[in-house]
Scaffold this active site. Structure first.
Site, PDB file in Angstrom:
ATOM      1  N   GLU A   1       9.191   1.341  11.077  1.00  0.00           N
ATOM      2  CA  GLU A   1      10.258   2.323  10.821  1.00  0.00           C
ATOM      3  C   GLU A   1       9.592   3.686  10.896  1.00  0.00           C
ATOM      4  O   GLU A   1       8.832   4.057   9.998  1.00  0.00           O
ATOM      5  CB  GLU A   1      10.845   2.112   9.414  1.00  0.00           C
ATOM      6  CG  GLU A   1      11.561   0.802   9.217  1.00  0.00           C
ATOM      7  CD  GLU A   1      12.893   0.742   9.954  1.00  0.00           C
ATOM      8  OE1 GLU A   1      13.431   1.813  10.298  1.00  0.00           O
ATOM      9  OE2 GLU A   1      13.368  -0.367  10.204  1.00  0.00           O
TER      10      GLU A   1
ATOM     11  N   LYS B   1       0.846  -1.202   0.000  1.00  0.00           N
ATOM     12  CA  LYS B   1       0.000   0.000   0.000  1.00  0.00           C
ATOM     13  C   LYS B   1       0.880   1.251   0.000  1.00  0.00           C
ATOM     14  O   LYS B   1       1.489   1.613   1.002  1.00  0.00           O
ATOM     15  CB  LYS B   1      -0.925   0.046   1.223  1.00  0.00           C
ATOM     16  CG  LYS B   1      -2.028   1.076   0.991  1.00  0.00           C
ATOM     17  CD  LYS B   1      -2.668   1.607   2.229  1.00  0.00           C
ATOM     18  CE  LYS B   1      -1.935   2.733   2.885  1.00  0.00           C
ATOM     19  NZ  LYS B   1      -1.745   3.933   2.046  1.00  0.00           N
TER      20      LYS B   1
ATOM     21  N   GLU C   1       9.092  16.282  15.183  1.00  0.00           N
ATOM     22  CA  GLU C   1       9.570  16.031  13.825  1.00  0.00           C
ATOM     23  C   GLU C   1       8.875  16.988  12.855  1.00  0.00           C
ATOM     24  O   GLU C   1       7.652  17.019  12.791  1.00  0.00           O
ATOM     25  CB  GLU C   1       9.282  14.580  13.418  1.00  0.00           C
ATOM     26  CG  GLU C   1       9.885  14.252  12.070  1.00  0.00           C
ATOM     27  CD  GLU C   1       9.522  12.869  11.557  1.00  0.00           C
ATOM     28  OE1 GLU C   1       8.330  12.490  11.634  1.00  0.00           O
ATOM     29  OE2 GLU C   1      10.424  12.175  11.056  1.00  0.00           O
TER      30      GLU C   1
ATOM     31  N   GLY D   1       2.112   4.653  13.287  1.00  0.00           N
ATOM     32  CA  GLY D   1       2.706   3.398  13.779  1.00  0.00           C
ATOM     33  C   GLY D   1       1.968   2.893  15.010  1.00  0.00           C
ATOM     34  O   GLY D   1       1.681   1.702  15.147  1.00  0.00           O
TER      35      GLY D   1
ATOM     36  N   GLY E   1       6.557   4.953   8.301  1.00  0.00           N
ATOM     37  CA  GLY E   1       5.738   6.165   8.317  1.00  0.00           C
ATOM     38  C   GLY E   1       5.904   6.874   9.646  1.00  0.00           C
ATOM     39  O   GLY E   1       6.918   6.703  10.333  1.00  0.00           O
ATOM     40  N   SER E   2       4.880   7.633  10.015  1.00  0.00           N
ATOM     41  CA  SER E   2       4.984   8.462  11.217  1.00  0.00           C
ATOM     42  C   SER E   2       4.790   7.630  12.484  1.00  0.00           C
ATOM     43  O   SER E   2       4.140   6.572  12.462  1.00  0.00           O
ATOM     44  CB  SER E   2       3.937   9.568  11.157  1.00  0.00           C
ATOM     45  OG  SER E   2       2.653   8.973  11.134  1.00  0.00           O
ATOM     46  N   THR E   3       5.297   8.158  13.568  1.00  0.00           N
ATOM     47  CA  THR E   3       5.138   7.484  14.859  1.00  0.00           C
ATOM     48  C   THR E   3       3.655   7.405  15.237  1.00  0.00           C
ATOM     49  O   THR E   3       3.187   6.386  15.753  1.00  0.00           O
ATOM     50  CB  THR E   3       5.966   8.229  15.926  1.00  0.00           C
ATOM     51  OG1 THR E   3       7.343   8.119  15.537  1.00  0.00           O
ATOM     52  CG2 THR E   3       5.789   7.643  17.303  1.00  0.00           C
TER      53      THR E   3
END
Ligand code: NAD
Length: 506
Positions: free
Chosen positions: A274, A198, A410, A256, A251-253
């Protein structure tokens, strides 16, 4: 000022813009069980961030199509034609995938630059060659990943086998769309898994083109590779799917964490993550080559318009070299030419999408209000035709408080926060004062200090005297809220296999 990292534009093959324009005319579909399908009604546009014009469309994958993709992947996983394919045959398929990417290098680089807004030469030099090479790297591992013979008590033989995890969903972001997908695709397939990819809804096209190429030129058995489209909704369905065995997510935390909850609430599928970063880069007073450190720190921070997870966004400068280092960075920032991906003069492209651009501008505003000193940039670049796109001047803040928002959150754009320090102890404490732990850098001529500080830094990768080194042979992945697990090297193979212990009574 020319960068040491950028290959001159004339060495690169010309982009195929009219081919891309033609190709983008039709709405793109999902790839399920060996066919491109689209029963859905929702057309989603993807925008060229350099001019905010619609590039093309894809049809969002429906829940029923996702179920079909999962069941095709399940059937392919259990079929002998994939699971028990001789290893060298599987390796040959992976090598063919790498070769196919090389044959279509220009097309893929053109689509990547159009969709993401990065410079064409960045896509051509960095993203596409690596996306091809990773298939060769993991093809090579297929018959070299050994299991164990375990030293148990006499009277028994105990050994382990490594088995593929099963149906793996590979969910990727928009900053290196094709490359990050290929890192996962190559590894998952090398170990005998079947996959559902995806892409990000902001940058689907290079991956869609890859699937067309694989369909035409590489004979993966039906159902082994599948592709679905959409954003949060389809992502959440994947995370909660009862029949997906693993999610490999980049992707982003924040997302995640949602994936972990979705997995926990459904079938406890394996999850590797990641995630985001806010990486420190520490320059001590005895930096071996100051000019090189300035150039490299600038490139590592601002290439790919600052949209890299491991970029060194927090720069810690020893007070004795602070002014000289800052001057070098500011000169480079001021000399940066923002421009269209295909403009040979441009040294920085556009931020990937409008929402992201607005987020970056909001952080610049917060930086200005935080008491930090704006040294360069801080504004949208509206030079000529740039006014229509999402361009941000490379932005440098000095005298940043490490506790402030621009040093802690971030931003994922071209915004650098610089802080000065006096002692090693003080700077290590500041560097580690972050929820993230993806990467860190340090510059010193003192070998003892280099290893001592590398040991103390709480980060998954530490770069000594050259920030930002990557190789398939070295693991990549963060500590703390930057992720779970590693990609690359043998570590990624571990993440795409499960270990079985077999006991034999002798
Ligand atoms: P994102 O988390 O918003 O999206 C990533 C992917 O997840 C996309 O495909 C998106 O559609 C999908 N998604 C969104 N909501 C979902 C949900 N609820 N469930 C499942 N999937 C969902 O990230 P982004 O904005 O695309 O990318 C930027 C982020 O990626 C940054 O935080 C960056 O640091 C990170 N990143 C990390 C690495 C790494 O290796 N650590 C590499 C590149 C990017």
């Amino acid at each position: 000022m020319t960068s040491q990292l950028v290959v001159p534009f004339q060495d690169i093959k010309a982009p195929c813009l009219s081919w891309a324009q033609d190709w983008l005319k039709t709405a793109k579909k999902s790839y399920v069980a060996g066919k491109f399908v689209s029963s859905g009604k929702t057309l989603h546009p993807s925008i060229n961030p350099c001019n905010a014009k619609t590039l093309g469309h894809f049809v969002e994958t429906t829940a029923a199509e996702l179920d079909d993709a999962v069941s095709a992947a399940r059937t392919a996983f259990t079929q002998a034609s994939w699971k028990r394919m001789p290893r060298r045959q599987r390796a040959a398929l992976l090598h063919s995938a790498g070769e196919a990417i090389r044959r279509h290098h220009v097309e893929l680089a053109t689509l990547e630059a159009l969709d993401n807004g990065k410079l064409y030469r960045e896509a051509f030099n960095d993203d596409i060659p690596e996306a091809a090479d990773v298939f060769d790297y993991y093809a090579g591992w297929i018959d070299k990943f050994y299991s164990e013979n375990c030293p148990v008590d006499p009277g028994f033989l105990n050994y382990t086998t490594r088995q593929p995890v099963g149906v793996c969903a590979l969910v990727v972001p928009w900053n290196f769309p094709l490359l990050l997908a290929c890192w996962k695709i190559a590894t998952a397939l090398s170990m005998g898994n079947t996959i559902i990819v995806k892409p990000s809804p902001f940058t689907p096209f290079s991956i869609i083109r890859l699937f067309e190429i694989l369909q035409e030129e590489v004979e993966f058995p039906t159902g082994v590779i599948n592709l679905v489209h959409g954003g949060t909704e389809i992502g959440a369905l994947i995370a909660g799917h009862q029949s997906v065995d693993k999610i490999s997510f980049t992707g982003s935390t924040a997302v995640g964490k949602k994936i972990v909850s979705g997995s926990a609430a459904s079938n406890l599928k394996a999850v590797s993550l990641e995630l985001g970063g806010k990486s420190p880069n520490i320059v001590f007073e005895d930096v071996p080559d100051l000019e090189f450190a300035i150039e490299r720190s600038f490139q590592a921070m601002f290439s790919h318009k600052g949209e890299k997870c491991s970029e060194p966004t927090r720069l810690f400068l020893h007070q004795s070299i602070y002014d000289r280092f800052v001057q070098g960075l500011v000169t480079r920032a001021d000399a940066t030419i923002c421009g269209d991906s295909f403009n040979p003069e441009a040294t920085q492209g556009a931020q990937c999408h409008e929402e992201h651009f607005n987020k970056i501008m909001k952080y610049i505003d917060l930086g200005n209000k935080s008491g930090a000193r704006l040294l360069a940039g801080g504004v949208r670049d509206t030079n000529g035709s740039n006014a229509a796109g999402y361009f941000v001047r490379p932005t440098i803040f000095g005298d940043v408080d490490n506790k402030s928002v621009i040093a802690q959150e971030e931003i994922f754009g071209p915004v650098l926060a610089i802080t000065s320090f006096k002692t090693e102890e003080e700077v290590v404490a500041m560097a580690n004062d972050s929820i993230y732990g993806l990467a860190a850098g340090l510059w010193t001529a003192d070998i003892s200090r280099a290893h001592r500080v590398a040991e103390e830094l709480d980060a998954g990768s530490v770069f000594i005297n050259k920030y930002g080194c990557y190789d398939f042979a070295s693991p990549f992945g963060g500590f703390k809220q930057s992720g779970w697990g590693k990609e690359m090297a043998i570590h990624s193979l571990e993440a795409f296999t499960k270990v079985k212990s077999v006991w034999v009574k002798l």
